[in-house]
Design an enzyme around this catalytic site. Structure first.
Site, PDB file in Angstrom:
ATOM      1  N   ASP A 140       7.029  11.483  50.221  1.00 12.31           N
ATOM      2  CA  ASP A 140       8.252  12.137  49.973  1.00 12.31           C
ATOM      3  C   ASP A 140       8.940  11.377  49.519  1.00 12.31           C
ATOM      4  O   ASP A 140       9.777   9.922  49.891  1.00 12.31           O
ATOM      5  CB  ASP A 140       8.375  13.046  51.649  1.00 12.31           C
ATOM      6  CG  ASP A 140       7.898  14.214  52.092  1.00 12.31           C
ATOM      7  OD1 ASP A 140       6.816  14.595  50.677  1.00 12.31           O
ATOM      8  OD2 ASP A 140       8.145  14.089  53.403  1.00 12.31           O
ATOM      9  N   LYS A 169      11.093  16.629  48.080  1.00 10.14           N
ATOM     10  CA  LYS A 169      12.432  17.107  49.525  1.00 10.14           C
ATOM     11  C   LYS A 169      13.269  16.330  49.498  1.00 10.14           C
ATOM     12  O   LYS A 169      13.385  15.224  50.958  1.00 10.14           O
ATOM     13  CB  LYS A 169      10.998  16.728  50.685  1.00 10.14           C
ATOM     14  CG  LYS A 169      10.219  17.811  51.157  1.00 10.14           C
ATOM     15  CD  LYS A 169      10.617  18.935  52.317  1.00 10.14           C
ATOM     16  CE  LYS A 169       9.207  19.530  52.351  1.00 10.14           C
ATOM     17  NZ  LYS A 169       8.508  18.276  52.764  1.00 10.14           N
ATOM     18  N   MET A 189      19.561  14.590  59.897  1.00  5.95           N
ATOM     19  CA  MET A 189      20.150  15.850  58.998  1.00  5.95           C
ATOM     20  C   MET A 189      21.713  16.077  59.425  1.00  5.95           C
ATOM     21  O   MET A 189      22.194  17.640  58.730  1.00  5.95           O
ATOM     22  CB  MET A 189      19.383  16.872  58.353  1.00  5.95           C
ATOM     23  CG  MET A 189      17.860  16.413  57.798  1.00  5.95           C
ATOM     24  SD  MET A 189      16.955  17.550  57.752  1.00  5.95           S
ATOM     25  CE  MET A 189      16.155  17.156  59.781  1.00  5.95           C
TER      26      MET A 189
HETATM   27  C1  LIG Z   1      13.637  15.204  57.212  1.00  2.44           C
HETATM   28  S1  LIG Z   1      13.897  14.851  58.215  1.00  2.44           S
HETATM   29  C2  LIG Z   1      12.758  13.542  58.725  1.00  2.44           C
HETATM   30  C3  LIG Z   1      13.065  12.569  59.922  1.00  2.44           C
HETATM   31  C4  LIG Z   1      11.644  11.416  59.827  1.00  2.44           C
HETATM   32  N1  LIG Z   1      10.722  12.412  60.436  1.00  2.44           N
HETATM   33  C5  LIG Z   1      11.749  10.561  60.905  1.00  2.44           C
HETATM   34  O1  LIG Z   1      11.314  11.248  62.257  1.00  2.44           O
HETATM   35  O2  LIG Z   1      12.496   9.795  60.858  1.00  2.44           O
HETATM   36  C6  LIG Z   1      15.493  13.898  57.390  1.00  2.44           C
HETATM   37  C7  LIG Z   1      16.761  12.572  58.254  1.00  2.44           C
HETATM   38  O3  LIG Z   1      16.080  11.323  59.064  1.00  2.44           O
HETATM   39  C8  LIG Z   1      17.210  10.967  59.273  1.00  2.44           C
HETATM   40  N2  LIG Z   1      16.652   9.357  58.582  1.00  2.44           N
HETATM   41  C9  LIG Z   1      15.462   9.061  58.089  1.00  2.44           C
HETATM   42  N3  LIG Z   1      15.446   8.305  57.871  1.00  2.44           N
HETATM   43  C10 LIG Z   1      16.651   7.241  57.831  1.00  2.44           C
HETATM   44  C11 LIG Z   1      16.930   6.005  58.166  1.00  2.44           C
HETATM   45  N4  LIG Z   1      16.370   5.183  57.823  1.00  2.44           N
HETATM   46  N5  LIG Z   1      18.088   5.670  58.433  1.00  2.44           N
HETATM   47  C12 LIG Z   1      19.405   6.883  58.689  1.00  2.44           C
HETATM   48  N6  LIG Z   1      18.839   8.081  59.127  1.00  2.44           N
HETATM   49  C13 LIG Z   1      17.907   8.341  58.705  1.00  2.44           C
HETATM   50  C14 LIG Z   1      17.984  11.214  58.478  1.00  2.44           C
HETATM   51  O4  LIG Z   1      19.634  11.706  59.607  1.00  2.44           O
HETATM   52  C15 LIG Z   1      18.031  11.924  57.110  1.00  2.44           C
HETATM   53  O5  LIG Z   1      18.638  13.135  56.998  1.00  2.44           O
END
Ligand SMILES: C[S@@+](CC[C@H](N)C(=O)[O-])C[C@H]1O[C@@H](n2cnc3c(N)ncnc32)[C@H](O)[C@@H]1O
Length: 261
Positions: A47, A69, A182
């Site tokens: 992704d 995505k 998100m």
């Molecule tokens: C589709 S979700 C996936 C989450 C992922 N599976 C996890 O466990 O972190 C995507 C969201 O995760 C958060 N996110 C993911 N990586 C991040 C990072 N390095 N810093 C801040 N927020 C992050 C944000 O809110 C983003 O919009």
């Protein structure tokens, strides 16, 4: 894949799918198992949230399939990704399905594994460090703290139909931490709803962009001021919001980058 990992399945001509959490960005935060799988895989389906730092570990000859995505911009529809994993495994491939963070936290990993179960495909799931843990540790915001927060809730600020129709009364209670994934694009309305449902307007909220990467940025504000502060200092996706008194600890506990950056 010549892996020496424990598996519960018997060898077969059919392939196998490893659903792997790629963590928040910094490659050092991968599990050893995730790294070994990346180094050995024949096919990688990944992704956009997976960092370049992590992709460096993928076997150089591996076939790479980008599943995309981004919000409102699904490069490959979920059903197509599910089918792709099934088809690759039926062709006898060893597949790493790599996702940002943890695959079972707002990652649709459950849906993909259900599709594999329905097609009788062997699989394993490897946990990853989720954004909430990464943000918490790299921005100096303990998710729990005996003085400020006895519980922690993870919610998504973006539902399938594009709304953020959350259980607001449960999110405004004191002595808890609310982590919103998100939520950046809906930040204004989320803060308004929390205040409308009884949260104090001066309740602290932190927004952390790209936690664990050199581009990490941290903004600490309050529910009433966040919108103005984000206008003055815009942040980009991926960003995570952390609401609760623990957010105020960020300036003093920051170690990864000086606050504010
Ligand atoms: C589709 S979700 C996936 C989450 C992922 N599976 C996890 O466990 O972190 C995507 C969201 O995760 C958060 N996110 C993911 N990586 C991040 C990072 N390095 N810093 C801040 N927020 C992050 C944000 O809110 C983003 O919009």
């Amino acid at each position: 894949m010549s892996l020496h990992l424990h598996t519960n399945t018997q060898p077969s001509s059919q392939g196998k799918v490893y659903l792997v959490g790629g963590g928040p960005g910094e490659a050092d935060l991968l599990t050893v198992k995730a790294m070994r799988l990346l180094q050995a895989t024949e096919v990688l389906v990944y992704d956009h949230l997976v960092s370049d730092d992590v992709l460096r570990f993928v076997h150089p000859q591996a076939q790479r399939i980008f599943a995309g995505k981004r919000r409102n911009e699904h490069t490959m529809r979920q059903e197509k990704i599910n089918q792709l994993l099934v088809d690759l495994a039926k062709q006898g491939k060893q597949v790493v399905r790599l996702k940002g963070g943890d695959p079972f936290i707002f990652g649709r990993g459950g849906e993909e594994m259900q599709a594999l179960v329905a097609a009788s495909i062997a699989f394993e799931v490897v946990p990853g460090i989720t954004a909430a843990n990464a943000v918490s540790c790299y921005a100096g915001i303990p998710l729990t703290h005996r003085d400020y927060s006895q519980s922690c809730i993870f919610v998504t600020g973006h539902l399938k139909d594009g709304t953020a129709n959350l259980d607001w009364p449960s999110l405004v209670k004191p002595f808890q931490t609310v982590v919103i994934y998100m939520g950046l694009s809906g930040a204004k309305s989320i803060c308004e709803q929390l205040i409308a449902h009884g949260a104090p307007a001066n309740r602290p909220i932190a927004v952390v962009q790209e936690a664990t990467l050199p581009t990490q940025k941290v903004l600490v504000s309050t529910l009433e001021k966040l919108d103005a502060d984000l206008n003055a200092q815009p942040l980009q996706s991926p960003s995570l919001m952390v609401i609760g008194d623990v957010a105020n600890l960020a300036p003093s506990l920051a170690w990864f980058n000086p606050y504010p950056k």
